[in-house]
Each structure stands twice: as C-alpha cells, then as structure tokens.
Design a protein around this motif. Sequence first.
Motif, PDB file in Angstrom:
ATOM      1  N   ASN A 212      41.850 -80.646 116.699  1.00 34.11           N
ATOM      2  CA  ASN A 212      43.689 -80.033 115.841  1.00 34.11           C
ATOM      3  C   ASN A 212      44.121 -81.101 115.761  1.00 34.11           C
ATOM      4  N   LEU A 213      44.461 -81.701 116.648  1.00 35.97           N
ATOM      5  CA  LEU A 213      45.035 -82.898 116.924  1.00 35.97           C
ATOM      6  C   LEU A 213      44.581 -83.872 115.936  1.00 35.97           C
ATOM      7  N   LEU A 214      43.709 -84.260 115.845  1.00 36.90           N
ATOM      8  CA  LEU A 214      42.764 -84.952 113.962  1.00 36.90           C
ATOM      9  C   LEU A 214      43.112 -85.179 113.378  1.00 36.90           C
ATOM     10  N   LYS A 215      43.547 -83.183 113.059  1.00 37.53           N
ATOM     11  CA  LYS A 215      43.668 -83.021 111.924  1.00 37.53           C
ATOM     12  C   LYS A 215      44.784 -82.745 111.420  1.00 37.53           C
ATOM     13  N   LEU A 216      46.288 -82.818 112.640  1.00 38.51           N
ATOM     14  CA  LEU A 216      47.330 -83.057 112.160  1.00 38.51           C
ATOM     15  C   LEU A 216      48.219 -84.418 111.580  1.00 38.51           C
ATOM     16  N   ARG A 217      47.146 -85.278 112.113  1.00 33.39           N
ATOM     17  CA  ARG A 217      47.816 -86.858 112.135  1.00 33.39           C
ATOM     18  C   ARG A 217      47.639 -87.103 110.792  1.00 33.39           C
ATOM     19  N   GLU A 218      46.210 -86.677 110.370  1.00 32.04           N
ATOM     20  CA  GLU A 218      46.064 -86.823 109.060  1.00 32.04           C
ATOM     21  C   GLU A 218      47.023 -86.322 108.312  1.00 32.04           C
ATOM     22  N   GLU A 219      47.378 -85.178 108.255  1.00 33.49           N
ATOM     23  CA  GLU A 219      48.641 -84.447 107.514  1.00 33.49           C
ATOM     24  C   GLU A 219      50.128 -85.264 107.374  1.00 33.49           C
ATOM     25  N   LEU A 220      50.602 -85.958 108.737  1.00 30.63           N
ATOM     26  CA  LEU A 220      51.309 -86.433 108.968  1.00 30.63           C
ATOM     27  C   LEU A 220      51.661 -88.048 107.772  1.00 30.63           C
ATOM     28  N   LYS A 221      49.672 -88.529 108.279  1.00 30.69           N
ATOM     29  CA  LYS A 221      49.754 -89.926 107.539  1.00 30.69           C
ATOM     30  C   LYS A 221      49.951 -89.328 105.674  1.00 30.69           C
ATOM     31  N   GLU A 222      49.060 -88.489 105.595  1.00 27.51           N
ATOM     32  CA  GLU A 222      49.278 -87.968 103.868  1.00 27.51           C
ATOM     33  C   GLU A 222      50.742 -88.115 103.169  1.00 27.51           C
ATOM     34  N   ALA A 223      51.518 -87.660 104.500  1.00 28.38           N
ATOM     35  CA  ALA A 223      53.395 -87.187 104.465  1.00 28.38           C
ATOM     36  C   ALA A 223      54.022 -88.197 104.840  1.00 28.38           C
ATOM     37  N   GLY A 224      53.615 -90.055 104.295  1.00 31.18           N
ATOM     38  CA  GLY A 224      54.082 -90.880 105.256  1.00 31.18           C
ATOM     39  C   GLY A 224      54.081 -91.248 106.687  1.00 31.18           C
ATOM     40  N   VAL A 225      53.778 -91.081 107.320  1.00 29.41           N
ATOM     41  CA  VAL A 225      54.611 -91.171 108.657  1.00 29.41           C
ATOM     42  C   VAL A 225      53.228 -91.305 109.201  1.00 29.41           C
ATOM     43  N   SER A 226      53.235 -92.675 109.927  1.00 29.58           N
ATOM     44  CA  SER A 226      52.318 -92.861 110.738  1.00 29.58           C
ATOM     45  C   SER A 226      52.119 -93.081 112.144  1.00 29.58           C
ATOM     46  N   VAL A 227      50.805 -91.926 113.460  1.00 30.62           N
ATOM     47  CA  VAL A 227      51.218 -91.927 114.109  1.00 30.62           C
ATOM     48  C   VAL A 227      50.331 -92.153 115.232  1.00 30.62           C
ATOM     49  N   SER A 228      50.135 -92.773 115.185  1.00 27.34           N
ATOM     50  CA  SER A 228      49.046 -93.648 116.982  1.00 27.34           C
ATOM     51  C   SER A 228      48.347 -92.176 117.316  1.00 27.34           C
ATOM     52  N   VAL A 229      47.148 -92.282 117.719  1.00 29.13           N
ATOM     53  CA  VAL A 229      46.547 -90.672 118.760  1.00 29.13           C
ATOM     54  C   VAL A 229      47.702 -91.499 119.692  1.00 29.13           C
ATOM     55  N   PRO A 230      47.490 -92.388 120.348  1.00 29.83           N
ATOM     56  CA  PRO A 230      48.097 -92.695 122.119  1.00 29.83           C
ATOM     57  C   PRO A 230      49.375 -92.172 122.385  1.00 29.83           C
TER      58      PRO A 230
END
Length: 404
Positions: A212-230
């Motif tokens: 779920n976290l990786l899915k959320l991270r991809e959704e944020l990336k598609e919205a133009g927000v890059s956040v690292s897992v750490p």
Amino acid sequence: MLEVKLHDIGEGMTEGEILHYLVKPGDRVTADQPLVEVQTDKMVAELPSPGAGIVKEIVIDTGTTVQVGTTLLYIEGEGSPAAAAEAKPAEKAEMQAEKKQEKKTFIASFNRVLATPYTRKIARDHNINIEDVTPSDPSGRVTEEDVYRFIKGEQQPQQEAASTNEPPVSAQQTTPDEIPFRGMRKQIAKKMTKSLFTIPHVTHFDEVNMTNLLKLREELKEAGVSVSVPAFFIKALVIALKDFPIFNAELDEENEKILLKKNYHIGMAVDTKDGLIVPVVHDADKKSIKTIHDDIKRLNEKARDGKLAPADIQNSTFTVSNVGPLGSIGATPIINYPETALIAFHKTKKVPIVNEKDEIVIGHMMTLSMSFDHRVADGATAVAFTNRFASLIEQPNKLMLEMI
C-alpha cells in the motif's frame, strides 16, 4: 603566544587523530585560517587559527591520536616582539599587501581539486601532489582509484614538475596492497567495539507489507510529488517512538537512570568512501514527510561529498540503516552507542501473500531487523514497537491520520 589545542568539535568527542598540517613553522597565518585536519570518530574537520601571527612550533606529529585539550602547535601573535622581529622593516609594506589576499589564496589552493579527505590522505601517504592526478570522473572529482592508478604509473601527471628532470612520483611503482588502519576506519572500529562489548545486543526480525505504501508513493509521483520511502519510515518511527519512549532513550549506568529523550533526532547510517557516517534529521517529529525527504537528500549529498558540518552529525536519539537498496536480506546491526536501539530496513521482494479475503495475491514484503539494548528493554516491547511501526507503513492512511 597562542596555543592551538584540540577542542571538542563533535558530540562528546574525547580524542582525534592528526591527519595533516596545512601550515609549517615560519608561516604567517590569519585569524580563522585552517591550520590542521583532524579525524574524529565521525568526520574529518579543520581546526582554525585563533588569531593572526607566525607559526612557531608544531608539537604533535601527524598520525598521532591525542586527547581533547592537547596543544598541537604554537603561534606567535601579531604585535608581539618576536613576531615583529620576524618581519624586516623593508618587508612590512609587502606583508600588509599580502595579508589582504592571504586567506583567499590559501583557501583557493586547498580547494582547487575536488576530492574526499580520505582520497587526499592516500595521496599524502604516498607523497603525491593530488593536483597532478588526472580525474576519471566527468565531474572532475579525483577518486581513490585515480590516485592508485597514478601510483602504479598508469596515468601521466596533469602538469610536469616545474624546473626539474626528476621522474614523477608515479615512477616508484608502489603497489597498494596494504590499507592503513587509521582515520575514520579506526574510529569506527573503536566505536563499534565499545558498543558491542558494552551493550548486550538482541536482534528482533520482522516483516512489513509495503504494497500500500508503494502504491501511495506512485500516486504521489504521478501528481508531481516525489517522496522517498525512508521519509515515510522516519515519520512512522517517530510516531512509534512516542508510543514506546523506552527506545528513544539512553542508559546512564553511573547514576542508575534511563534517560527518556524528549527530542526525536533520527540518525541515518550512510555508507561513504571514507566509511560509515551518521548524519541526523533533527526534530523529525516537527517536520512533514516532504521536509524529511528534503533533509535526507541534502544530508546524503553532504555525507558523500565529505561536506558534513559538526551540527549535521550531533545528538541523534535513534538510528536507522536503509540497506535494502544494496540487496541486503537480513543483518544483526550494531547499536549506535549510547542509543538504545537501531533498526535496519532490508530488501523488499515480490512474494505471494494471502490478503484479507483469503486470496493469494502478489505483495511487496520487506524484512527489518531491530537491535536493542536488553538492559533497557525486553523482547516483548521490541515486538510491540515494530508491530506499531508496521501497522503505520502497511496502512499509510492511518499514518496520515496520526499526523493530524
């Protein structure tokens, strides 16, 4: 007479190794001019001159490890009779003109070549002028491999030695089959030995569903927000540490107390060419996930470039090691003394899992290992702590709610 002493330039520093003097007896120096490179247990630092004057004597040899408070060299302060005697009357006008440019010239000469302190040290140990080494990196940075190639004579110096027919140092054909056990490597060894032989380590292993976290991270990336897992990890750890403050603590054996820290300063173990170093995200509880991400990126870059300041590595209360990207599947990490615990994040793999509907699906599972001080905490508490952390990562919406 000015005494230049080794002072505490880091958190609780007690000693340092003298790596290299940047001046010699007879040199005129200005206030705040770097005089000597010192290796602490965490970084290479420069000690500045406390005032202007002439270097009279260097007391401690390079390669020597000394205690904080030890006098390293003496400077005859400007205006003293001895310093005035050093300057002939005919030279005074020239001195004044030179002093205006002295600090600028010094710094330009010292920083002209891009290289880490460890790479510079290898060059010094082999009597090589690092400015003669040709960098292979497109950025112009000289690496330790470049220096070793120069030692073997596999590359020509950038400049011919001025007014001499002597062969370059590379003609010595020295084979680098030994690595000096000094500097940061030696300091890391001391700290790890102290930690392992002082703290009774216990390591707890667990698994975290990252899907779920990786899915959320991809959704944020598609919205133009890059956040690292750490960055998500650190925020979830802070919340878990507030619920289990025993892991954000330090044991004071002498006074028979466990000190629960009120600040949440998360150290991040970073592997650099100079060795392991732990920059710190300070006050992580007061920062957004995006701000934590920016801090991680900035500190990692400074660590790998050898540009961390003392403030960047001080006061950590809990340490993380993100070794998953390196391919690690498990480890028993050594605690960053005098902290109570350290958590390591390992490789995330795609595996078949059973979901809440009893369906077999592909999930992303990560292993973590947490070493803790068994004098301070017990295994059941460690399990509860990692369970709390895992619940926040596995349900990132819950993590967001905890931040409100």
